[in-house]
Scaffold this active site. Structure first.
Site, PDB file in Angstrom:
ATOM      1  N   ASN A  15       0.874  -1.178   0.000  1.00  0.00           N
ATOM      2  CA  ASN A  15       0.000   0.000   0.000  1.00  0.00           C
ATOM      3  C   ASN A  15       0.912   1.230   0.000  1.00  0.00           C
ATOM      4  OD1 ASN A  15      -1.788   2.044   0.506  1.00  0.00           O
ATOM      5  ND2 ASN A  15      -2.374   1.350   2.560  1.00  0.00           N
ATOM      6  N   TRP A  16       0.981   1.875  -1.162  1.00  0.00           N
ATOM      7  CA  TRP A  16       1.916   3.008  -1.298  1.00  0.00           C
ATOM      8  C   TRP A  16       1.376   4.296  -0.691  1.00  0.00           C
ATOM      9  CZ3 TRP A  16       3.940   2.452  -7.081  1.00  0.00           C
ATOM     10  CH2 TRP A  16       4.809   1.356  -7.132  1.00  0.00           C
ATOM     11  N   LYS A  17       0.112   4.268  -0.296  1.00  0.00           N
ATOM     12  CA  LYS A  17      -0.508   5.472   0.286  1.00  0.00           C
ATOM     13  C   LYS A  17      -0.244   6.686  -0.623  1.00  0.00           C
ATOM     14  CE  LYS A  17      -0.279   3.265   4.715  1.00  0.00           C
ATOM     15  NZ  LYS A  17      -0.285   3.351   6.161  1.00  0.00           N
TER      16      LYS A  17
ATOM     17  N   HIS B 256      -9.734   1.279   4.387  1.00  0.00           N
ATOM     18  CA  HIS B 256      -8.490   1.388   5.163  1.00  0.00           C
ATOM     19  C   HIS B 256      -8.749   2.307   6.363  1.00  0.00           C
ATOM     20  CE1 HIS B 256      -4.425   2.560   6.264  1.00  0.00           C
ATOM     21  NE2 HIS B 256      -4.025   1.451   5.665  1.00  0.00           N
TER      22      HIS B 256
ATOM     23  N   GLU C 142      -7.179   4.672   7.570  1.00  0.00           N
ATOM     24  CA  GLU C 142      -6.975   6.110   7.304  1.00  0.00           C
ATOM     25  C   GLU C 142      -8.205   6.690   6.609  1.00  0.00           C
ATOM     26  OE1 GLU C 142      -3.189   5.576   5.353  1.00  0.00           O
ATOM     27  OE2 GLU C 142      -2.373   4.922   7.281  1.00  0.00           O
TER      28      GLU C 142
ATOM     29  N   GLU D 141      -5.922  -5.028  10.184  1.00  0.00           N
ATOM     30  CA  GLU D 141      -4.888  -4.030  10.463  1.00  0.00           C
ATOM     31  C   GLU D 141      -5.212  -3.301  11.764  1.00  0.00           C
ATOM     32  OE1 GLU D 141      -2.685  -2.816   6.668  1.00  0.00           O
ATOM     33  OE2 GLU D 141      -4.438  -1.538   6.795  1.00  0.00           O
TER      34      GLU D 141
ATOM     35  N   GLY E   8       2.019   2.101  10.647  1.00  0.00           N
ATOM     36  CA  GLY E   8       2.983   3.194  10.506  1.00  0.00           C
ATOM     37  C   GLY E   8       3.662   3.584  11.803  1.00  0.00           C
TER      38      GLY E   8
ATOM     39  N   SER F 153       2.970  -2.364  10.248  1.00  0.00           N
ATOM     40  CA  SER F 153       4.415  -2.459  10.499  1.00  0.00           C
ATOM     41  C   SER F 153       4.996  -3.827  10.160  1.00  0.00           C
ATOM     42  CB  SER F 153       4.729  -2.080  11.952  1.00  0.00           C
ATOM     43  OG  SER F 153       4.330  -0.740  12.201  1.00  0.00           O
TER      44      SER F 153
ATOM     45  N   GLY G 212       2.642  -1.155   4.232  1.00  0.00           N
ATOM     46  CA  GLY G 212       2.803   0.244   3.884  1.00  0.00           C
ATOM     47  C   GLY G 212       4.275   0.586   3.717  1.00  0.00           C
ATOM     48  N   GLY G 213       4.877   1.090   4.795  1.00  0.00           N
ATOM     49  CA  GLY G 213       6.257   1.584   4.754  1.00  0.00           C
ATOM     50  C   GLY G 213       7.247   0.656   4.057  1.00  0.00           C
TER      51      GLY G 213
HETATM   52  P1  PGA Z   1       2.511   0.085   7.596  1.00  0.00           P
HETATM   53  O1  PGA Z   1       1.091   0.352   6.891  1.00  0.00           O
HETATM   54  O2  PGA Z   1       3.039  -1.205   7.039  1.00  0.00           O
HETATM   55  O3  PGA Z   1       3.351   1.279   7.206  1.00  0.00           O
HETATM   56  O4  PGA Z   1       2.257  -0.004   9.061  1.00  0.00           O
HETATM   57  C1  PGA Z   1       0.187  -0.702   6.665  1.00  0.00           C
HETATM   58  C2  PGA Z   1      -1.086  -0.158   6.050  1.00  0.00           C
HETATM   59  O5  PGA Z   1      -1.521   0.941   6.411  1.00  0.00           O
HETATM   60  O6  PGA Z   1      -1.695  -0.805   5.196  1.00  0.00           O
END
Ligand code: PGA
Length: 268
Positions: free
Chosen positions: A13-15, A101, A103, A173, A179, A219, A240-241
């Site tokens: 997930n590149w956000k 998600h 967010e 999640e 994050g 994470s 994500g990251g």
């Molecule tokens: P993260 O993000 O791996 O940076 O914690 C995961 C996500 O939001 O899908």
């Protein structure tokens, strides 16, 4: 992963990161070292402006990588300024979409009802929904994790048939792990994914529950992926990251590949 049939699903997930140049660089770098296995389903989810370019870069590089969007409007078309429809995503050969998600739930007021509407639209239009669920820190501390995740799962999937549910992907999640560098301990992540599978079994039947791929997200990185991906009810990761750099994404794909191979050996 509980069984070799479900395989593993690794989604980056590149956000709201990367320009088209950076996204192209990622694909070129991944093409240099792209550990593939037929049972490892690899995906990236770029921003809308990067989707068409990423699909074409992947085709040119000839690598096995699918592209998902990070959101979709539930209406098919119309006066929805700023939104993107499922048909528009299909038009640029996007194959899936992340829905709900945390967010989007917290910054853009998405609810279980909107998740449900988007999931139905995605399925009807032939996009693979990756439906996100997960508790906040306050909910975890109040021992509401299972209740919250159960409600998000059931309300997000209202009116779907068992056959439809069998095809979707659910990502567990925990919001406090996204994050933050705080990964949910592997046994606990696996336990909650097991709760989700149990809820699916009760609502849609055991055959459906056994077919659904349930991911862990929050994470996940090459350092902790082996334990998570090797767990009985975790069928992959939403990352994500650690998905932003081609080398760490390739490491995650390599770990998934090794995990699948071990499982296949154990089955023989
Ligand atoms: P993260 O993000 O791996 O940076 O914690 C995961 C996500 O939001 O899908």
């Amino acid at each position: 992963m509980a069984n070799a049939t479900r395989g593993l699903f690794i989604a980056g997930n590149w956000k709201m990161f990367k320009t088209n140049t950076e996204a192209r660089q990622f694909v070129l770098e991944l093409a240099q070292n792209n550990p593939t296995h037929p049972q490892v389903d690899a995906w990236v989810a770029p921003s809308f402006t990067l989707l068409a370019g990423t699909v074409s870069n992947i085709q040119q590089a000839g690598i096995r990588l699918n592209v998902a969007a990070q959101n979709v409007e539930s209406a098919l078309e119309g006066a929805f300024t700023g939104e993107v429809s499922a048909k528009q995503l299909k038009d640029v050969n996007v194959a899936g979409v992340i829905i709900g998600h945390s967010e989007r739930r917290s910054y853009y007021n998405e609810t279980n009802a909107s998740v449900n509407a988007k999931t139905k639209t995605a399925l009807a239009q032939g996009l693979l929904p990756i439906v996100c669920v997960g508790e906040t820190l306050a909910e975890r501390e109040a021992e509401q994790t299972d209740t919250v995740v159960t409600a998000q799962t059931l309300e997000g999937l209202v009116d779907l048939t068992p056959q439809q549910v069998a095809t979707i992907v659910i990502a567990y999640e925990p919001v406090w792990a996204i994050g933050t560098g705080k990964v949910c301990e592997t046994p606990e992540a696996n336990r909650v994914c097991g709760v989700i599978r149990q809820v699916l079994a009760e609502q849609f039947g055991d055959v459906t529950a056994q077919a659904v791929r349930i991911l862990y997200g929050g994470s996940m990185k090459p350092d902790n992926a082996e334990g998570l991906l090797g767990s009985s009810d975790i069928d992959g990761g939403l990352i994500g990251g650690a998905s932003l750099q081609a080398d760490s994404f390739a490491q995650l794909l390599a770990i998934a590949k090794t995990t699948v191979e071990k499982l296949e050996t154990a089955r023989v």
